[in-house]
Design an enzyme around this catalytic site. Sequence first.
Site, PDB file in Angstrom:
ATOM      1  N   GLU A 147     104.372  48.194 105.756  1.00 27.20           N
ATOM      2  CA  GLU A 147     104.136  47.120 106.435  1.00 27.20           C
ATOM      3  C   GLU A 147     105.419  47.280 107.604  1.00 27.20           C
ATOM      4  O   GLU A 147     105.181  46.520 108.567  1.00 27.20           O
ATOM      5  CB  GLU A 147     104.280  45.885 105.751  1.00 27.20           C
ATOM      6  N   ASN A 148     106.500  47.501 107.290  1.00 21.97           N
ATOM      7  CA  ASN A 148     107.670  47.375 108.367  1.00 21.97           C
ATOM      8  C   ASN A 148     107.684  48.472 109.003  1.00 21.97           C
ATOM      9  O   ASN A 148     108.680  48.270 109.961  1.00 21.97           O
ATOM     10  CB  ASN A 148     109.079  47.369 107.145  1.00 21.97           C
TER      11      ASN A 148
END
Length: 323
Positions: A147-148
């Site tokens: 997700e980052n």
Amino acid sequence: MAGTLLWKRRYWGDFSFIKAHKADEAGNLTFRLSANNFNQPMASAGKITIAEVEEIVPLGAIPAEDVHVPCIYVDRVIMRTGHEKRIEKLTLQKEDAGAQLSDSPKDRIIRRAALEFTDGMFANLGIGIPMMAANYISGITVTLQSENGILGLGPFPRPGEQDPDLINAGKQTVTILPGSSLFSSDISFGMIRGGHVDLTMLGGLQVSANGDLANWMIPGKMVKGMGGAMDLVGSKGTTVVVTMEHTARGSHKILPECTLPLTGTRVVDKIITEKCVFDVVEGVGLVLVEIAEGETLDTIKQATAAGFEVSPELKPLQQIKIN
């Protein structure tokens, strides 16, 4: 109209504090590896943006195509000197990462979870059992997303290869594979919300009979935040697989209704435990499709607070073959 609508006032922050790798003399910013994160969108979210950087370079030293935040958003630049980058969760590759697993409950779940991967899929894996299951991907291509802002996660680094600017969403040190890409977190969540991730595999605290999931907090205990799980499980077109031990210290985790704060409602497609595998079928609920050796329908019922159906094609708990 039935129900209650909540209208929330927009808030525009007075300040945005962000961190970048380099700034040029005009205030253009560039990030290194996965350190972009939410820094890029946050730069445009405040009335005044203050950027901490490792280096200030002359105009032109950052190629235009490498500028991640244009100077129009940046009001102050501070160069920090004598700063040692710290690694919050140093995670290194174990020499026996692909070694023979035991028959412990955890390893039994890992061996079953590894069978969920199919060739060509894009997958997002939670820390712990899901990430460990990725060690047993063999003979197929599975692209892992974080997700980052990473697409193409590799294994954990070997000792000495770790980089503080290359971490996953769980803050563990990672590597990237050839053909990978790095981007900001808002682009990452666009992939997730757009249904481009085929499989989400994550842990759970509780799952209900209709597929509700609670996995982000226990009231009264400190929690940093829900992370990206709510987006990951709420995306249409993404298969959601929960891996967890069947009970916790004798308490049921598969319930008629969750009692902990929810991550998502009716989002779980499959539950994998050391005892069995349940499919969550819309309009039916839990369907027992696999059962571990040594377990019976009675032992599964005792360990499961929610009611369930039994598949007419019930089979033994499947396990990936390890060479």
